[in-house]
Scaffold this motif. Structure first.
Motif, PDB file in Angstrom:
ATOM      1  N   ARG A 217      11.939  24.245  25.733  1.00  0.00           N
ATOM      2  CA  ARG A 217      10.666  23.944  25.068  1.00  0.00           C
ATOM      3  C   ARG A 217      10.165  25.147  24.276  1.00  0.00           C
ATOM      4  O   ARG A 217       9.603  24.990  23.182  1.00  0.00           O
ATOM      5  CB  ARG A 217       9.632  23.529  26.113  1.00  0.00           C
ATOM      6  CG  ARG A 217       9.857  22.131  26.691  1.00  0.00           C
ATOM      7  CD  ARG A 217       8.964  21.876  27.882  1.00  0.00           C
ATOM      8  NE  ARG A 217       9.130  20.523  28.399  1.00  0.00           N
ATOM      9  CZ  ARG A 217       8.736  20.129  29.614  1.00  0.00           C
ATOM     10  NH1 ARG A 217       8.161  21.022  30.434  1.00  0.00           N
ATOM     11  NH2 ARG A 217       8.915  18.891  29.999  1.00  0.00           N
ATOM     12  N   GLY A 220      11.376  25.411  20.866  1.00  0.00           N
ATOM     13  CA  GLY A 220      10.869  24.441  19.899  1.00  0.00           C
ATOM     14  C   GLY A 220      11.615  23.127  19.873  1.00  0.00           C
ATOM     15  O   GLY A 220      11.393  22.306  18.972  1.00  0.00           O
ATOM     16  N   LEU A 221      12.491  22.878  20.835  1.00  0.00           N
ATOM     17  CA  LEU A 221      13.207  21.607  20.876  1.00  0.00           C
ATOM     18  C   LEU A 221      12.255  20.477  21.241  1.00  0.00           C
ATOM     19  O   LEU A 221      11.329  20.656  22.041  1.00  0.00           O
ATOM     20  CB  LEU A 221      14.345  21.667  21.905  1.00  0.00           C
ATOM     21  CG  LEU A 221      15.461  22.675  21.632  1.00  0.00           C
ATOM     22  CD1 LEU A 221      16.498  22.632  22.749  1.00  0.00           C
ATOM     23  CD2 LEU A 221      16.123  22.406  20.288  1.00  0.00           C
ATOM     24  N   SER A 222      12.492  19.313  20.673  1.00  0.00           N
ATOM     25  CA  SER A 222      11.651  18.156  20.986  1.00  0.00           C
ATOM     26  C   SER A 222      11.919  17.687  22.414  1.00  0.00           C
ATOM     27  O   SER A 222      12.973  17.954  22.994  1.00  0.00           O
ATOM     28  CB  SER A 222      11.936  17.017  20.010  1.00  0.00           C
ATOM     29  OG  SER A 222      13.243  16.509  20.212  1.00  0.00           O
ATOM     30  N   GLU A 223      10.952  16.953  22.964  1.00  0.00           N
ATOM     31  CA  GLU A 223      11.060  16.505  24.347  1.00  0.00           C
ATOM     32  C   GLU A 223      12.267  15.593  24.548  1.00  0.00           C
ATOM     33  O   GLU A 223      12.984  15.701  25.538  1.00  0.00           O
ATOM     34  CB  GLU A 223       9.780  15.777  24.762  1.00  0.00           C
ATOM     35  CG  GLU A 223       9.636  15.573  26.261  1.00  0.00           C
ATOM     36  CD  GLU A 223       9.376  16.878  27.016  1.00  0.00           C
ATOM     37  OE1 GLU A 223       9.501  16.866  28.247  1.00  0.00           O
ATOM     38  OE2 GLU A 223       9.052  17.895  26.365  1.00  0.00           O
ATOM     39  N   TRP A 224      12.506  14.690  23.594  1.00  0.00           N
ATOM     40  CA  TRP A 224      13.631  13.758  23.748  1.00  0.00           C
ATOM     41  C   TRP A 224      14.975  14.469  23.585  1.00  0.00           C
ATOM     42  O   TRP A 224      15.962  14.090  24.208  1.00  0.00           O
ATOM     43  CB  TRP A 224      13.505  12.611  22.754  1.00  0.00           C
ATOM     44  CG  TRP A 224      12.398  11.679  23.115  1.00  0.00           C
ATOM     45  CD1 TRP A 224      11.236  11.474  22.436  1.00  0.00           C
ATOM     46  CD2 TRP A 224      12.332  10.858  24.279  1.00  0.00           C
ATOM     47  NE1 TRP A 224      10.440  10.574  23.105  1.00  0.00           N
ATOM     48  CE2 TRP A 224      11.092  10.170  24.232  1.00  0.00           C
ATOM     49  CE3 TRP A 224      13.185  10.620  25.354  1.00  0.00           C
ATOM     50  CZ2 TRP A 224      10.694   9.270  25.210  1.00  0.00           C
ATOM     51  CZ3 TRP A 224      12.793   9.722  26.334  1.00  0.00           C
ATOM     52  CH2 TRP A 224      11.569   9.063  26.264  1.00  0.00           C
ATOM     53  N   THR A 225      15.015  15.515  22.764  1.00  0.00           N
ATOM     54  CA  THR A 225      16.239  16.307  22.645  1.00  0.00           C
ATOM     55  C   THR A 225      16.541  17.020  23.959  1.00  0.00           C
ATOM     56  O   THR A 225      17.698  17.087  24.400  1.00  0.00           O
ATOM     57  CB  THR A 225      16.110  17.335  21.517  1.00  0.00           C
ATOM     58  OG1 THR A 225      15.855  16.657  20.285  1.00  0.00           O
ATOM     59  CG2 THR A 225      17.376  18.168  21.391  1.00  0.00           C
TER      60      THR A 225
END
Length: 314
Positions: A217, A220-225
């Motif tokens: 997180r 900066g990765l998205s939650e679904w990724t």
């Protein structure tokens, strides 16, 4: 991996011996006599005694067990007392409906449980999570026979969309065969989906609290990724365990569902054999169900090694 498979297979030998000995003793100690179940009370006692001696039922239990194990080591499961057909032929006629029912129920359960469990964990303490929790509670608490009766009333009696009993082989007639299996598969699949949903949700919530998720997180990765690439695979081991245990149960333990929907499966076969005191048939079916459990657990061990390579070296 080869050593792991060999160790697991060697460990199954005492399990199979214990299972066969326990079932053999229990079925022989159950009140009732197969000869009396086959023949009317008016049949002469001498005829019954001769038949009992011919089938070897007059010998001590340990002698009968030794003789049965000797035949088993030669690949002979014996013959049914009721119809004198080989046990393997009796089972082979019934195993296909049970396998098809188990496969369809497993597919339905995964199609429901995986998205519901993921969404429930990803949207914790929201309305989505509440729905997932309610669904899991409903599926676990509702008995299979009650779910079956509700499905029969709604889809079979009221809407008349699906047949409520009988069996057609999907391999011979795909559409009618699928329709004949759909209601019993949904009955079993809903209960299994509830268990998988709860297991997957709990496992994912535990994985979401790990340090590597916070690091992802922070990048900066998205939650679904994060869920798709990091969390889901690490959360699958408990789910695989449940699937492995439930697969054997679906194959041999769907007795009530098979009776409600009049399916000619293995579960129904073994219950009929118990009522008829058909000792060789009961022993053969239970042995094959035990082998099914062992093989499903072996597959689970192999899948563990694929999910987490560290397990391969244990």
């Amino acid at each position: 991996m080869g050593r792991l498979i060999l160790r697991r297979l060697l460990a199954t030998v005492p399990v199979l011996v214990f299972v066969t000995a326990g079932v053999f003793a229990l079925i022989h100690l159950t009140p009732g006599d197969p000869i009396d179940a086959m023949m009317a009370e008016s049949v002469d006692a001498t005829v019954k005694a001769n038949l009992r001696r011919e089938l070897g039922l007059d010998r001590p239990i340990h002698v009968q067990y030794a003789a049965w194990m000797g035949r088993l080591l030669r690949g002979d499961l014996g013959r049914s007392i009721r119809n004198q057909e080989p046990v393997i032929e009796n089972v082979s006629r019934r195993v296909r409906p049970s396998l098809q029912l188990a496969a369809l129920a497993m597919a339905i359960s995964l199609a429901i449980a995986v998205p519901v469990g993921i969404l429930s964990a990803a949207r914790r303490n929201t309305a989505v999570d509440g729905f997932g929790t309610l669904f899991a509670l409903f599926g676990i608490c509702m008995p299979n026979f009650l779910i079956a009766l509700l499905l029969i009333f709604v889809f079979g009696v009221t809407l008349r969309w699906l047949p409520i009993s009988g069996y057609t082989d999907p391999l011979e007639d795909p559409l009618p065969g699928l329709r004949s299996l759909l209601l019993p598969a949904i009955t079993l699949g809903l209960a299994l989906a509830a268990v998988i949903t709860r297991t997957l949700r709990s496992s994912m919530l535990e994985a979401l609290s790990e340090d590597y998720v916070r690091t992802a997180r922070a990048k900066g990765l998205s939650e679904w990724t994060i869920i798709r690439g990091h969390v889901l695979k690490n959360a699958l081991i408990p789910v695989v365990t449940v699937l492995g245990l439930q697969l054997g149960t679906l194959i041999g333990g769907a007795v009530i569902t098979e009776y409600v929907f009049a399916l000619p499966g293995v579960g129904r076969l073994v219950v009929d054999a118990v009522f008829a005191r058909d000792y060789p048939l009961v022993q053969g079916v239970v042995l094959l169900i035990a082998v099914g459990f062992i093989l499903s657990n072996l597959v689970v061990d192999l899948v563990y090694g694929w999910i987490d390579p560290r397990i391969r070296h244990r």
